[in-house]
Motif scaffolding. Structure first.
Motif, PDB file in Angstrom:
ATOM      1  N   HIS A   1       0.859  -1.174   0.000  1.00 13.73           N
ATOM      2  CA  HIS A   1       0.000   0.000   0.000  1.00 13.73           C
ATOM      3  C   HIS A   1       0.885   1.210   0.000  1.00 13.73           C
ATOM      4  CE1 HIS A   1      -1.919  -3.376   1.975  1.00 13.73           C
ATOM      5  NE2 HIS A   1      -2.924  -3.063   1.211  1.00 13.73           N
ATOM      6  N   LEU A   2       1.192   1.696  -1.190  1.00 15.47           N
ATOM      7  CA  LEU A   2       2.154   2.772  -1.313  1.00 15.47           C
ATOM      8  C   LEU A   2       1.488   4.133  -1.269  1.00 15.47           C
ATOM      9  CD1 LEU A   2       4.325   1.296  -4.207  1.00 15.47           C
ATOM     10  CD2 LEU A   2       4.642   1.027  -1.742  1.00 15.47           C
ATOM     11  N   THR A   3       2.038   5.002  -0.432  1.00 19.49           N
ATOM     12  CA  THR A   3       1.586   6.378  -0.430  1.00 19.49           C
ATOM     13  C   THR A   3       2.339   7.101  -1.540  1.00 19.49           C
ATOM     14  OG1 THR A   3       3.350   7.117   1.041  1.00 19.49           O
ATOM     15  CG2 THR A   3       1.330   6.293   2.069  1.00 19.49           C
ATOM     16  N   ALA A   4       1.905   8.314  -1.840  1.00 18.89           N
ATOM     17  CA  ALA A   4       2.590   9.088  -2.869  1.00 18.89           C
ATOM     18  C   ALA A   4       4.061   9.245  -2.494  1.00 18.89           C
ATOM     19  CB  ALA A   4       1.920  10.453  -3.025  1.00 18.89           C
ATOM     20  N   GLU A   5       4.290   9.417  -1.224  1.00 14.36           N
ATOM     21  CA  GLU A   5       5.663   9.592  -0.753  1.00 14.36           C
ATOM     22  C   GLU A   5       6.472   8.313  -0.946  1.00 14.36           C
ATOM     23  OE1 GLU A   5       7.417  12.851   2.052  1.00 14.36           O
ATOM     24  OE2 GLU A   5       5.381  12.124   2.377  1.00 14.36           O
ATOM     25  N   ASP A   6       5.860   7.187  -0.658  1.00 11.13           N
ATOM     26  CA  ASP A   6       6.518   5.899  -0.886  1.00 11.13           C
ATOM     27  C   ASP A   6       6.911   5.771  -2.349  1.00 11.13           C
ATOM     28  OD1 ASP A   6       6.077   5.122   1.731  1.00 11.13           O
ATOM     29  OD2 ASP A   6       4.220   4.047   1.250  1.00 11.13           O
ATOM     30  N   VAL A   7       5.974   6.108  -3.215  1.00  9.82           N
ATOM     31  CA  VAL A   7       6.227   5.997  -4.645  1.00  9.82           C
ATOM     32  C   VAL A   7       7.383   6.916  -5.027  1.00  9.82           C
ATOM     33  CG1 VAL A   7       5.289   6.409  -6.949  1.00  9.82           C
ATOM     34  CG2 VAL A   7       3.868   5.324  -5.200  1.00  9.82           C
ATOM     35  N   ALA A   8       7.325   8.140  -4.533  1.00  9.91           N
ATOM     36  CA  ALA A   8       8.364   9.106  -4.857  1.00  9.91           C
ATOM     37  C   ALA A   8       9.733   8.587  -4.415  1.00  9.91           C
ATOM     38  CB  ALA A   8       8.069  10.447  -4.191  1.00  9.91           C
ATOM     39  N   GLU A   9       9.762   8.020  -3.237  1.00  5.57           N
ATOM     40  CA  GLU A   9      11.024   7.521  -2.708  1.00  5.57           C
ATOM     41  C   GLU A   9      11.606   6.450  -3.635  1.00  5.57           C
ATOM     42  OE1 GLU A   9      12.406   4.709   0.749  1.00  5.57           O
ATOM     43  OE2 GLU A   9      10.828   6.069   1.439  1.00  5.57           O
ATOM     44  N   ARG A  10      10.749   5.551  -4.068  1.00  2.00           N
ATOM     45  CA  ARG A  10      11.216   4.498  -4.954  1.00  2.00           C
ATOM     46  C   ARG A  10      11.652   5.044  -6.299  1.00  2.00           C
ATOM     47  NH1 ARG A  10       8.283  -0.894  -3.831  1.00  2.00           N
ATOM     48  NH2 ARG A  10       8.054  -0.795  -1.584  1.00  2.00           N
ATOM     49  N   VAL A  11      10.864   5.978  -6.793  1.00  2.00           N
ATOM     50  CA  VAL A  11      11.190   6.581  -8.084  1.00  2.00           C
ATOM     51  C   VAL A  11      12.545   7.275  -8.000  1.00  2.00           C
ATOM     52  CG1 VAL A  11      10.585   8.483  -9.631  1.00  2.00           C
ATOM     53  CG2 VAL A  11       8.826   6.851  -8.915  1.00  2.00           C
ATOM     54  N   GLN A  12      12.748   7.964  -6.882  1.00  2.00           N
ATOM     55  CA  GLN A  12      13.955   8.770  -6.752  1.00  2.00           C
ATOM     56  C   GLN A  12      15.225   7.946  -6.561  1.00  2.00           C
ATOM     57  OE1 GLN A  12      12.617  11.427  -3.681  1.00  2.00           O
ATOM     58  NE2 GLN A  12      11.442  12.684  -5.126  1.00  2.00           N
ATOM     59  N   ARG A  13      15.069   6.685  -6.287  1.00  2.00           N
ATOM     60  CA  ARG A  13      16.264   5.851  -6.199  1.00  2.00           C
ATOM     61  C   ARG A  13      16.955   5.797  -7.558  1.00  2.00           C
ATOM     62  NH1 ARG A  13      13.620   2.273  -1.851  1.00  2.00           N
ATOM     63  NH2 ARG A  13      12.862   0.665  -3.258  1.00  2.00           N
ATOM     64  N   GLN A  14      16.152   5.798  -8.592  1.00  2.00           N
ATOM     65  CA  GLN A  14      16.714   5.766  -9.951  1.00  2.00           C
ATOM     66  C   GLN A  14      16.752   7.155 -10.583  1.00  2.00           C
ATOM     67  OE1 GLN A  14      17.611   2.626 -11.056  1.00  2.00           O
ATOM     68  NE2 GLN A  14      16.761   1.744  -9.170  1.00  2.00           N
ATOM     69  N   HIS A  15      15.793   7.980 -10.206  1.00  2.00           N
ATOM     70  CA  HIS A  15      15.649   9.286 -10.847  1.00  2.00           C
ATOM     71  C   HIS A  15      15.430  10.354  -9.782  1.00  2.00           C
ATOM     72  CE1 HIS A  15      15.101   7.080 -14.635  1.00  2.00           C
ATOM     73  NE2 HIS A  15      14.331   6.269 -13.940  1.00  2.00           N
ATOM     74  N   PRO A  16      16.531  10.768  -9.170  1.00  2.00           N
ATOM     75  CA  PRO A  16      16.462  11.675  -8.022  1.00  2.00           C
ATOM     76  C   PRO A  16      15.789  13.011  -8.327  1.00  2.00           C
ATOM     77  CG  PRO A  16      18.681  10.810  -8.345  1.00  2.00           C
ATOM     78  CD  PRO A  16      17.902  10.460  -9.561  1.00  2.00           C
ATOM     79  N   ASP A  17      15.668  13.338  -9.591  1.00  2.00           N
ATOM     80  CA  ASP A  17      15.119  14.639  -9.934  1.00  2.00           C
ATOM     81  C   ASP A  17      13.601  14.667 -10.029  1.00  2.00           C
ATOM     82  OD1 ASP A  17      17.627  15.594  -9.963  1.00  2.00           O
ATOM     83  OD2 ASP A  17      17.798  15.824 -12.140  1.00  2.00           O
ATOM     84  N   VAL A  18      13.003  13.504 -10.009  1.00  2.00           N
ATOM     85  CA  VAL A  18      11.542  13.497 -10.107  1.00  2.00           C
ATOM     86  C   VAL A  18      10.946  14.014  -8.804  1.00  2.00           C
ATOM     87  CG1 VAL A  18       9.486  12.080 -10.364  1.00  2.00           C
ATOM     88  CG2 VAL A  18      11.498  11.641 -11.783  1.00  2.00           C
ATOM     89  N   HIS A  19      10.198  15.045  -8.930  1.00  3.47           N
ATOM     90  CA  HIS A  19       9.677  15.744  -7.767  1.00  3.47           C
ATOM     91  C   HIS A  19       8.395  15.098  -7.244  1.00  3.47           C
ATOM     92  CE1 HIS A  19       8.232  19.135  -5.322  1.00  3.47           C
ATOM     93  NE2 HIS A  19       9.473  19.543  -5.335  1.00  3.47           N
ATOM     94  N   LEU A  20       8.211  15.203  -5.942  1.00  9.17           N
ATOM     95  CA  LEU A  20       7.009  14.642  -5.322  1.00  9.17           C
ATOM     96  C   LEU A  20       5.733  15.152  -5.989  1.00  9.17           C
ATOM     97  CD1 LEU A  20       5.528  13.059  -3.087  1.00  9.17           C
ATOM     98  CD2 LEU A  20       5.881  15.017  -1.572  1.00  9.17           C
TER      99      LEU A  20
END
Lengths: 149, 149
Positions: B42-61
């Motif tokens: 059950h991913l929150t937007a923040e969880d998703v952002a965190e995972r995304v940012q592991r590969q793409h640190p520039d993707v903003h919340l």
DNA sequence: ATAATTGCAAAGTCTTTGCAGTTTG
DNA sequence: CAAACTGCAAAGACTTTGCAATTAT
């Protein structure tokens, strides 16, 4: 006062507050009156505050939140999330479920026993005990369904 | 990459995005990958952002929020309110319901057909068409129920 | 080219909290 | 009197938005 809620009903709730070790204050009396008065409606904390402040302008919104919290803890009120907006509060008497139309926003009241079957399945299946309704069912009301076609 | 989601699955979703007139961007690809990767959670937007940012640190919340919104509109994802915290998101494949224990917070997945009976009653009774699950059922899980006794 | 999308920072909405003063039991 | 409650102002959690720059088609 045009027609305010019966003093009796307020006192019944206040008795519960006292039993729970809580104190009876003007703010609490007024919050309960507002809830009784808006019985059947879906009042947000702000709605409640507005009504309270008609008689008691000094009661602060944060006090309404705290009072509503306290009443929730006592089981005197329930709060329900109707959708994406603020929570709504109502007295725990007359429990019911809610369906919200995502077309027009209409809130439909549903019978309290609607989930009896589901509750039974959950209890038997995973040992989960359902508690008071606390959420709303999303969907489309009859009018919006016809409009779609 | 240890094991990331199959490119195929991502592309399937992206195809839907294109069909809906949306554009395919790095951010969107990454959001979808994160959702696929966390499938069942059950991913929150923040969880998703965190995972995304592991590969793409520039993707903003805020981009994650916008992407999730867009995907929700396309019906590719659903968001669910598990309780009082943030919304959680998951792909619309494998629809299911959720029950949340208010003792320990455990989230129990429930079968998609759990509400079939309720849906039928609503349709027949008030003409209300239930849509995708969007809320969770509150209660107490088996463990907390035993603990109560 | 041009319309969609993004990053960023700022604002928005709803709710909670710290604290000092007031009131209830 | 002690504990509970209150008003106020400030902060907190989550989410949305305006805008100029970037990017997909």
């Amino acid at each position: 006062m045009v027609h305010g809620p019966p003093t009796q009903a307020i006192d019944d709730v206040l008795a519960l507050v006292r039993e729970g070790g809580g104190r009876v204050t003007t703010a609490r009396r007024a919050v309960i009156a507002a809830l009784l008065d808006g019985s059947g409606e879906h009042l947000t904390a702000e709605d409640v505050a507005e009504r309270v402040q008609r008689q008691h302008p000094d009661v602060h919104l944060s006090t309404v939140y705290r009072t509503l919290d306290a009443l929730d803890d006592l089981g005197v009120t329930n709060h329900v999330h109707l959708g994406h907006g603020p929570s709504t509060y109502h007295l725990a008497t007359d429990p019911h479920h809610h369906a919200v139309c995502n077309g027009c926003g209409t809130v439909v009241h549903l019978p309290a026993d609607l989930f009896d079957g589901v509750a039974e399945r959950l209890r038997a299946g995973v040992g989960f005990e359902l508690t008071a309704p606390h959420f709303s069912l999303p969907g489309r009301c009859a009018d919006c369904v016809s409009a779609d076609r």
